[in-house]
Design an enzyme around this catalytic site. Structure first.
Site, PDB file in Angstrom:
ATOM      1  N   HIS A 212       1.154  -1.376  -0.118  1.00 11.31           N
ATOM      2  CA  HIS A 212       0.015  -0.044   0.462  1.00 11.31           C
ATOM      3  C   HIS A 212       0.475   0.964  -0.057  1.00 11.31           C
ATOM      4  O   HIS A 212       0.482   2.329  -0.902  1.00 11.31           O
ATOM      5  CB  HIS A 212      -0.455   0.337   1.337  1.00 11.31           C
ATOM      6  N   GLU A 213       2.094   1.355   0.717  1.00 12.10           N
ATOM      7  CA  GLU A 213       3.064   2.596   0.673  1.00 12.10           C
ATOM      8  C   GLU A 213       3.273   3.153  -0.136  1.00 12.10           C
ATOM      9  O   GLU A 213       3.807   3.892  -0.308  1.00 12.10           O
ATOM     10  CB  GLU A 213       3.246   2.150   2.328  1.00 12.10           C
ATOM     11  N   HIS A 216       1.294   4.156  -3.138  1.00 11.44           N
ATOM     12  CA  HIS A 216       1.520   5.836  -3.699  1.00 11.44           C
ATOM     13  C   HIS A 216       2.862   6.287  -4.164  1.00 11.44           C
ATOM     14  O   HIS A 216       2.202   7.247  -4.847  1.00 11.44           O
ATOM     15  CB  HIS A 216       1.695   6.205  -1.397  1.00 11.44           C
TER      16      HIS A 216
END
Length: 379
Positions: A212-213, A216
């Protein structure tokens, strides 16, 4: 004398018959006198491009509203119509010219920053050192079992990062059991707080967080937020002027309307991209769904979604369920076998965790961190 008076009476009778008394005939004035018609004063302003005297009277007349915001909007439009149209047309062309597609999801968005500019502004040496100084004394050594374990997951995810492989990846684990967060700075600096590791439980759960990170960065969300800040500023000025309110209140309204919805869109997009990345890296995508179930139980308070930078845990889990078939297809196509061998190593690392002093960071290892004033990057 009598004949004269009689003659006068006859003449008066004839006059009354020829011209009846007006008091007995109310329609007299309506038939013989012009009616007074009230008319409103026409505004000295006319529509853009309209010739004086042209068009109907109703089209030429423009009334001012008594409602403050509408009145102020009318004032601006009637006095600055041509500049507004020129600026609006130029801004529209500039906006369309700078539209681009987000990798993987193909969402169209406005962005004026290149990846190199994004790394320089949001992940350069100054920003990176500021984060290290903020958590000085809490960063675990590079040879600590937790740091090694996090770096191992990052290295497996790197081939799926789509264009970020050339970044200077570095990994840091911050010894803070109260913080259940992680973040990745543009340029490949990864920071993970130790408080989120028990919720991850194993490498599959950790891959859901890091996927998820890192997503970004894959989607260049930091550049998008910076590009959209000009629209938020314009909206703040407009709200402040039209409603005659303070800048702080106007900024809150603009954030509620523009910033927060876009932030939630980015978070959901990172969930989607990260799910596909972890599946491609041979991590079971079902672990992401399990992780959010545990995260929901771990959080003591969750604000309403419409005032939050993130979707609610429930909505995130529901979205992941929709994306899960595609992720499982990728997981199967890569020929990934059982990932159970990762579970033991990760649990052993958790059990032997010993906080230590900050050590030198390997240039080839990522760093996961998050600053308190950048809520959009929090997990």
């Amino acid at each position: 004398m009598f004949s004269f008076q009689a003659g006068m009476r006859v003449a008066a009778r004839a006059a009354r018959q020829a011209c009846p008394r007006t008091s007995n005939n109310p329609s007299f004035y309506s038939k013989h006198l012009p009616r007074f018609q009230s008319r409103s004063f026409a505004s000295r302003y006319s529509r853009f491009g309209e010739k004086p005297g042209g068009g109907s009277q109703q089209q030429q007349q423009k009334q001012w509203s008594n409602f403050g915001p509408v009145y102020r909007a009318q004032y601006i439009w009637r006095n600055y119509q041509r500049p507004l149209m020129v600026v609006g047309a130029g801004g529209g062309v500039f906006y369309v010219y700078n539209l681009e597609e987000v990798p993987v999801t193909h969402r169209r968005r406005f962005n004026v920053l290149s990846p190199s500019s994004e790394n320089e502004f949001f992940g350069g040496p100054e920003q990176y050192n500021a984060v290290l100084n903020e958590f000085r004394g809490k960063v675990l050594p590079t040879d600590h079992p937790l740091t090694v374990q996090v770096a191992r997951v990052v290295e497996k995810l790197l081939p799926t990062t789509r264009g970020l492989g050339g970044d200077d990846w570095r990994v840091h684990v911050i010894d803070d059991p109260e913080q259940k967060n992680a973040f990745v700075m543009p340029g490949g600096k990864v920071f993970v707080f130790s408080g989120i590791l028990p919720i991850c439980q194993d490498e599959n759960g950790l891959a859901a967080v890091l996927g998820h990170e890192i997503a970004h960065n894959v989607a260049h969300h930091a550049a998008e937020r910076a590009s959209r800040s000009s629209f938020v500023l314009l909206a703040t000025v407009a709200v402040s002027f039209l409603f005659d309110v303070s800048g702080q209140f106007a900024n809150s309204v603009s954030g509620l309307i523009l910033s927060l919805p876009n932030s939630r869109t980015q978070e959901a997009e990172a969930d989607h991209i990260g799910l596909l990345m972890m599946a491609e890296a041979c991590y079971d995508p079902k672990a992401a769904l399990d992780f959010w179930g545990r995260m929901k139980k771990a959080e003591q308070f969750e604000p309403p979604q419409f005032i939050s930078t993130h979707p609610s845990n429930y909505n995130r889990a529901e979205q992941i369920k929709k994306w899960l078939p595609d992720a499982e297809r990728i997981y199967a196509d890569t020929g990934c076998g059982s990932t159970s061998r990762y579970l033991t190593g990760f649990k052993d690392a958790l059990s032997t965790k010993q906080p230590g002093a900050q050590g030198q960071v390997s240039p080839q290892r990522p760093v996961v961190s998050r600053r308190k004033d950048e809520d959009d990057d929090f997990f």
